[in-house]
Design a protein around this motif. Sequence first.
Motif, mmCIF file in Angstrom:
data_model
loop_
_atom_site.group_PDB
_atom_site.id
_atom_site.type_symbol
_atom_site.label_atom_id
_atom_site.label_comp_id
_atom_site.label_asym_id
_atom_site.label_seq_id
_atom_site.Cartn_x
_atom_site.Cartn_y
_atom_site.Cartn_z
ATOM 1 N N ILE A 96 0.870 -1.179 0.000
ATOM 2 C CA ILE A 96 0.000 0.000 0.000
ATOM 3 C C ILE A 96 0.906 1.228 0.000
ATOM 4 N N PRO A 97 0.911 1.997 -1.082
ATOM 5 C CA PRO A 97 1.852 3.125 -1.162
ATOM 6 C C PRO A 97 1.648 4.146 -0.038
ATOM 7 N N LEU A 98 2.744 4.630 0.501
ATOM 8 C CA LEU A 98 2.889 5.645 1.537
ATOM 9 C C LEU A 98 2.149 5.330 2.830
ATOM 10 N N VAL A 99 0.841 5.176 2.783
ATOM 11 C CA VAL A 99 0.070 4.962 4.014
ATOM 12 C C VAL A 99 0.451 3.651 4.678
ATOM 13 N N GLY A 100 0.681 2.612 3.902
ATOM 14 C CA GLY A 100 1.047 1.325 4.479
ATOM 15 C C GLY A 100 2.521 1.024 4.392
ATOM 16 N N SER A 101 3.151 1.493 3.333
ATOM 17 C CA SER A 101 4.529 1.070 3.099
ATOM 18 C C SER A 101 5.511 1.668 4.105
ATOM 19 N N VAL A 102 5.440 2.963 4.339
ATOM 20 C CA VAL A 102 6.438 3.586 5.224
ATOM 21 C C VAL A 102 6.256 3.142 6.680
ATOM 22 N N PRO A 103 5.078 3.293 7.289
ATOM 23 C CA PRO A 103 4.946 2.813 8.671
ATOM 24 C C PRO A 103 5.051 1.292 8.766
ATOM 25 N N GLY A 104 4.574 0.594 7.750
ATOM 26 C CA GLY A 104 4.664 -0.863 7.748
ATOM 27 C C GLY A 104 6.100 -1.339 7.703
ATOM 28 N N CYS A 105 6.931 -0.662 6.928
ATOM 29 C CA CYS A 105 8.346 -1.033 6.845
ATOM 30 C C CYS A 105 9.075 -0.739 8.151
ATOM 31 N N VAL A 106 8.722 0.363 8.805
ATOM 32 C CA VAL A 106 9.318 0.657 10.112
ATOM 33 C C VAL A 106 8.953 -0.452 11.096
ATOM 34 N N ALA A 107 7.672 -0.802 11.128
ATOM 35 C CA ALA A 107 7.213 -1.832 12.065
ATOM 36 C C ALA A 107 7.822 -3.190 11.738
ATOM 37 N N TYR A 108 7.818 -3.573 10.464
ATOM 38 C CA TYR A 108 8.352 -4.882 10.084
ATOM 39 C C TYR A 108 9.827 -4.999 10.438
ATOM 40 N N SER A 109 10.604 -3.981 10.068
ATOM 41 C CA SER A 109 12.042 -4.074 10.323
ATOM 42 C C SER A 109 12.343 -4.116 11.819
ATOM 43 N N TRP A 110 11.589 -3.389 12.621
ATOM 44 C CA TRP A 110 11.805 -3.385 14.067
ATOM 45 C C TRP A 110 11.420 -4.737 14.682
ATOM 46 N N ILE A 111 10.264 -5.246 14.299
ATOM 47 C CA ILE A 111 9.775 -6.506 14.866
ATOM 48 C C ILE A 111 10.642 -7.680 14.417
ATOM 49 N N ARG A 112 10.980 -7.724 13.135
ATOM 50 C CA ARG A 112 11.774 -8.836 12.609
ATOM 51 C C ARG A 112 13.192 -8.834 13.189
ATOM 52 N N ARG A 113 13.796 -7.661 13.330
ATOM 53 C CA ARG A 113 15.128 -7.576 13.924
ATOM 54 C C ARG A 113 15.102 -8.079 15.354
ATOM 55 N N GLY A 114 14.078 -7.691 16.110
ATOM 56 C CA GLY A 114 13.948 -8.165 17.486
ATOM 57 C C GLY A 114 13.791 -9.675 17.562
ATOM 58 N N ALA A 115 13.009 -10.238 16.643
ATOM 59 C CA ALA A 115 12.821 -11.694 16.627
ATOM 60 C C ALA A 115 14.127 -12.408 16.282
ATOM 61 N N LEU A 116 14.871 -11.872 15.330
ATOM 62 C CA LEU A 116 16.144 -12.490 14.968
ATOM 63 C C LEU A 116 17.151 -12.398 16.115
#
Length: 128
Positions: A96-116
């Motif tokens: 989802i451009p801008l509305v989903g991509s930017v906050p979604g990428c912040v959330a995904y990268s933070w959550i996935r890094r923590g899990a790893l």
Amino acid sequence: MTGDRVRSEAQPVEVLDPVLKAELKRLATLFLMSAITLVLVFADAVLRALPYDLLPSVVLLMIQVSWFGGAVATYFYGLYVTIRAHAWGWVALCAIPLVGSVPGCVAYSWIRRGALERRILDEERQGR
């Protein structure tokens, strides 16, 4: 006398798996790119909401161009990272451009890094 000292042997240095190391690097890059873009979007919104001209219009234009470029880069890189990780729910959100991509990428990268990191620490603790 210097020959009497006993030196301990060098301990082997544990190195991360190259695949895991590459994923952590991608996540760090994605987090920085998307977080900076999100900060620029909020700064642009706040500066435009002020009733008076705080900064010249050229500065506002530069901020807007910067966050737009960051949003485009975050969109494509976020899709690349999430597709590569086979995180299909995150792929749908990041598509989802801008509305989903930017906050979604912040959330995904933070959550996935923590899990790893938790997985790495758990493996390290089990190895002791």
